[in-house]
Design a protein around this motif. Structure first.
Motif, PDB file in Angstrom:
ATOM      1  N   ASP A   1      41.992   0.082  14.139  1.00  0.00           N
ATOM      2  CA  ASP A   1      42.794   0.992  14.730  1.00  0.00           C
ATOM      3  C   ASP A   1      42.270   2.451  14.543  1.00  0.00           C
ATOM      4  O   ASP A   1      42.056   3.151  15.506  1.00  0.00           O
ATOM      5  N   ASP A   2      41.808   2.625  13.189  1.00  0.00           N
ATOM      6  CA  ASP A   2      41.117   4.099  12.851  1.00  0.00           C
ATOM      7  C   ASP A   2      39.785   4.317  13.461  1.00  0.00           C
ATOM      8  O   ASP A   2      38.794   3.596  12.892  1.00  0.00           O
ATOM      9  N   LYS A   3      39.864   5.062  14.538  1.00  0.00           N
ATOM     10  CA  LYS A   3      38.410   5.304  15.265  1.00  0.00           C
ATOM     11  C   LYS A   3      37.408   5.661  14.388  1.00  0.00           C
ATOM     12  O   LYS A   3      36.318   5.451  14.400  1.00  0.00           O
ATOM     13  N   ASN A   4      37.782   6.628  13.176  1.00  0.00           N
ATOM     14  CA  ASN A   4      36.811   7.155  12.236  1.00  0.00           C
ATOM     15  C   ASN A   4      36.370   6.363  11.477  1.00  0.00           C
ATOM     16  O   ASN A   4      35.490   6.712  10.527  1.00  0.00           O
ATOM     17  N   ASN A   5      36.783   5.059  11.372  1.00  0.00           N
ATOM     18  CA  ASN A   5      36.463   4.277  10.257  1.00  0.00           C
ATOM     19  C   ASN A   5      35.864   2.758  10.563  1.00  0.00           C
ATOM     20  O   ASN A   5      35.924   1.683   9.997  1.00  0.00           O
ATOM     21  N   ARG A   6      35.329   2.854  11.990  1.00  0.00           N
ATOM     22  CA  ARG A   6      34.727   1.273  12.321  1.00  0.00           C
ATOM     23  C   ARG A   6      33.265   1.440  11.949  1.00  0.00           C
ATOM     24  O   ARG A   6      33.057   0.404  12.041  1.00  0.00           O
ATOM     25  N   GLU A   7      32.757   2.309  11.428  1.00  0.00           N
ATOM     26  CA  GLU A   7      31.504   2.146  10.756  1.00  0.00           C
ATOM     27  C   GLU A   7      31.589   2.395   8.934  1.00  0.00           C
ATOM     28  O   GLU A   7      32.085   3.267   8.597  1.00  0.00           O
ATOM     29  N   ILE A   8      31.615   1.039   8.422  1.00  0.00           N
ATOM     30  CA  ILE A   8      31.949   1.098   7.146  1.00  0.00           C
ATOM     31  C   ILE A   8      30.699   0.940   6.169  1.00  0.00           C
ATOM     32  O   ILE A   8      29.841  -0.037   6.558  1.00  0.00           O
ATOM     33  N   TRP A   9      30.409   1.876   5.582  1.00  0.00           N
ATOM     34  CA  TRP A   9      29.092   1.656   4.505  1.00  0.00           C
ATOM     35  C   TRP A   9      29.634   0.906   3.276  1.00  0.00           C
ATOM     36  O   TRP A   9      30.563   1.092   2.792  1.00  0.00           O
ATOM     37  N   GLN A  10      28.537   0.012   2.984  1.00  0.00           N
ATOM     38  CA  GLN A  10      28.607  -0.819   1.834  1.00  0.00           C
ATOM     39  C   GLN A  10      27.670  -0.743   1.071  1.00  0.00           C
ATOM     40  O   GLN A  10      26.469  -0.704   1.442  1.00  0.00           O
ATOM     41  N   CYS A  11      27.708  -0.850  -0.278  1.00  0.00           N
ATOM     42  CA  CYS A  11      26.576  -1.135  -1.081  1.00  0.00           C
ATOM     43  C   CYS A  11      26.845  -2.453  -1.987  1.00  0.00           C
ATOM     44  O   CYS A  11      28.004  -2.578  -2.322  1.00  0.00           O
ATOM     45  N   GLY A  12      25.848  -3.309  -1.892  1.00  0.00           N
ATOM     46  CA  GLY A  12      26.355  -4.800  -2.355  1.00  0.00           C
ATOM     47  C   GLY A  12      25.055  -5.454  -2.769  1.00  0.00           C
ATOM     48  O   GLY A  12      23.871  -5.056  -2.742  1.00  0.00           O
TER      49      GLY A  12
END
Lengths: 254, 456
Positions: free
Chosen positions: A102-113
């Protein structure tokens, strides 16, 4: 925005430094991946698949759909099969994943894994406990934290934490995290979870660290993943931080 | 004013019956004519317009229409993929009358030379994908067909998703995958206005089901079939030719006959399934001309007779597709271009853009059944934000109310003229042509050369 970017860089630098010091190798995976990488491995739940950005690319005339990478573990396992199959691999990545929420600003999620593939469970578990505690210990977090641990094989939940064998990964991870949280004076609690609802590739244990009702770290074992992708069976485990959420918890004095 | 979208086609009779039960009278809707906009006899503050059924949920989601009556699978097809759309399911008039099944041929195994995966052909790619996700099915590709997916079971596709009325002795059901019925949908943002309207109050008196039941996947046998069916890698010597169905079938069959290629039953008005060739060196099957460029690209057919418009539409979507125009048959001439309202009084789309800008229109809505051609045109010639609205034909009436531009084909321009429209920018001229797989460029097949030479 500048502060946010600086905090982002702090996490990125810390993660890279710690992983490099532990002899992990950084990898990059393609942002655009074939959909069948995810369906053939049977790794994502239908609800996760629905949230992926899938489309027919300019060369999609043959009906082959592609996705914006919704998860790095699966392409990382494919990277392992292409480049290091049969060997012990200690890999890490700092990359975004894309999920429709839903949150348009959070659809690209950076991960360090990290991904530990082809490494015995005993060795990998030790490494995961060490890395998680070291990384969380070095980050100056400012909030209460919950930890969720599930054990798929034995259906062990944390409300029967006391009955877990002392040597089990779940109990040792809880203990190690508890120690680190105590040391930093965090409020924390361990809660049970019936199952991880997003990924189906976990085979043994899975854990999540929750802060402000948001997952900042998750991981576990996925020993069938390489085989599901058409390779030979290989031990596999790892974890990833959600950097978008983690930066919200960092104090301004990093 | 409440705007209602009602479906055209075979479903129209069922909708008329429900409306009649509720004493809702739309006189012109029940007449067989080419009028698409209607007034109600007994409701003053509502108007109606008819659409191809597939287009109705899109029109309601866009807010162009407040209410729509549609077979539920078209609403679900959209909402499964785009759950955030502004569509509310309001009244399900009946249930379990619209059913979809995954099916396979009763006697033909898929002849799949070019793909390792099974081809699943469907008019409902989103419902189909949802079904496959739910079953954790692997090893497939979903192809969206414009129509008649059952014709692909001649060895072209492993599985076709078919409605109940298309189940015949030639196909075998694998799974029951969907059931629904006739549904009233509304635009979520206009619900207050909708629920206060006389039209909705009358519709709501229908003694139907009060809530929308979700569809279900019942049997889950597809994995057994996909995982255990071996595809046949054919060693066929015949050339495979696809010819168009619908109104183009008879013309094409006649042209083939004139060229000395006999077609079984070419005078029949009904489309025939199966091989129509009398020549042992050829297999001739009927399929939708829109689907041919993809079928040829995949190597399912060596050549096909279709329109240049559909070839270009496909190539604009997928520039690397290995299909090309081999021979122009120079019949069925069409001009495809950008159509606008005559009231704009402009000489081209650029001038129209200035008019729209002066009217405060920031996003240009382009309606078209040629999605690829419309998007190609917009990418190259529309210098502001634009939106392509896919439609399924019968495009009269979209412009100017529901779109600024229509990308449309016309033979004489008379229909456009009758609807106060005119074509301003020509995009391409289309005639029917023989298309072929690009591997024919390097691998000359004498049978195909002979076939094409008959038309020279």
């Amino acid at each position: 925005m500048v502060d946010t970017l600086k905090k982002f860089q702090v996490i990125e630098q810390l993660f890279r430094d710690v992983l490099n010091a532990n002899n992990f190798t950084e990898i990059r995976t393609n942002t655009v991946q074939p959909l069948n990488l995810y369906t053939s491995a049977g790794t994502l739940t239908p609800s996760m698949l629905h949230g992926t950005y899938s489309f027919l690319d300019w060369d999609g005339w043959s009906g082959e759909r592609v996705v914006l990478r919704p998860d790095v573990t699966v392409p990382a396992a494919q990277w392992y099969l292409n480049n290091m199959e049969g060997q012990e691999a200690k890999l890490f990545y700092i990359e975004p994943v894309y999920r429709f929420i839903d949150d348009k600003n959070n659809r690209e999620i950076w991960q360090c894994g990290t991904e530990l593939i082809g490494i015995s469970p005993e060795t990998a578990n030790e490494a995961i406990i060490k890395l998680v505690t070291e990384l969380l210990g070095k980050l100056n977090l400012t909030t209460a934290i919950k930890v969720i641990i599930t054990n798929k094989d034995n259906n062990l939940q944390v409300d029967n934490y006391d009955s877990l064998p002392d040597e089990s990964i779940a109990k040792r991870l809880i203990k190690a995290l508890g120690n680190i949280f105590d040391k930093h004076g965090f409020n924390y609690e361990f809660i049970d979870a019936s199952q991880n609802k997003k990924f189906e590739y976990y085979t043994n244990y899975a854990f999540s660290v929750i802060a402000n009702d948001t997952e900042i770290l998750s991981g576990g074992r996925y020993d069938n993943l390489c085989e599901g992708l058409g390779g030979k069976k290989a031990y596999a485990s790892g974890f990833a931080f959600n950097m978008n959420e983690l930066i919200k918890l960092l104090s301004d004095e990093q | 004013m409440i705007k209602l979208a009602v479906p055209r086609g075979s479903i129209q009779k069922n909708v008329s019956e429900i409306l009649a039960d509720l004493s809702i009278d739309i006189p012109d809707y029940n007449r067989a004519n080419r009028v698409y906009s209607y007034e109600f006899k007994n409701i003053n503050d509502a108007i109606a317009r008819s659409f191809a059924e597939k287009d109705i949920p899109i029109q309601v989601a866009l807010g162009n229409y407040d209410l729509g009556i549609v077979t539920s699978w078209w609403a679900d097809e959209l909402l499964i993929k785009y759950p955030h759309l502004s569509i509310e399911n309001l009244i399900l008039f009946n249930d379990s009358v619209s059913k979809l099944y995954s099916t396979r041929s009763n006697d033909k195994l898929p002849l799949n030379d070019n793909l390792d995966e099974h081809i699943i052909v469907t008019e409902f790619p989103n419902i189909t994908t949802d079904y496959l996700y739910a079953n954790r099915t692997t090893n497939y590709r979903v192809f969206e067909a414009w129509g008649n997916p059952e014709t692909w079971l001649n060895g072209d596709a492993s599985i076709a998703i078919l409605p109940e009325e298309k189940l015949t002795d030639n196909v075998k059901v694998i799974d029951s995958i969907y059931q629904g019925g006739l549904l009233l949908i509304g635009n979520k943002k206009n619900l207050k206005k909708i629920k206060e309207s006389k039209l909705f109050k009358l519709l709501n008196e229908y003694k139907g089901l009060s809530s929308r039941s979700p569809f279900h996947f019942f049997d889950n046998k597809i994995n057994d079939y996909v995982n255990n069916t071996k595809k046949i890698y054919s060693t066929r010597k015949q050339i495979r030719i696809a010819i168009p169905d619908g109104h183009a079938f008879r013309h094409t069959a006649l042209a083939l006959n004139n060229a000395g290629v006999e077609i079984k039953g070419y005078t029949d008005s009904e489309v025939i399934q199966g091989d129509l060739s009398n020549n042992v060196n050829m297999i001739i099957n009927v399929m939708r001309p829109q689907d041919m460029p993809q079928a040829v690209s995949l190597g399912l057919y060596d050549i096909a007779i279709t329109g240049r418009d559909w070839l270009k539409n496909f190539i604009y979507n997928y520039p690397t597709a290995p299909v090309f125009e081999m021979h122009d048959l120079k019949q069925s001439k069409y001009r495809i271009g950008a159509v606008v309202s005559k009231d704009l009084n402009v000489t081209n789309v650029n001038e129209a853009m200035e008019v729209w800008a002066s009217q405060g229109i920031k996003k240009i809505r382009i309606a078209s059944e040629y999605f690829g051609i419309a998007d190609y045109f917009a990418r190259n010639f529309i210098k502001s934000e634009y939106q392509i609205i896919p439609i399924s034909g019968a495009s009269e009436g979209f412009v100017p109310e529901d779109a600024e531009i229509l990308v449309e084909g016309t033979e004489t321009g008379a229909t456009l003229e009758a609807n106060n429209l005119e074509m301003k920018d020509l995009i391409l001229e289309s005639t029917n042509c023989i298309i072929g797989h690009k591997n024919l460029i390097d691998n000359v097949n004498p049978l195909i050369v002979d076939f094409i030479n008959r038309f020279q």
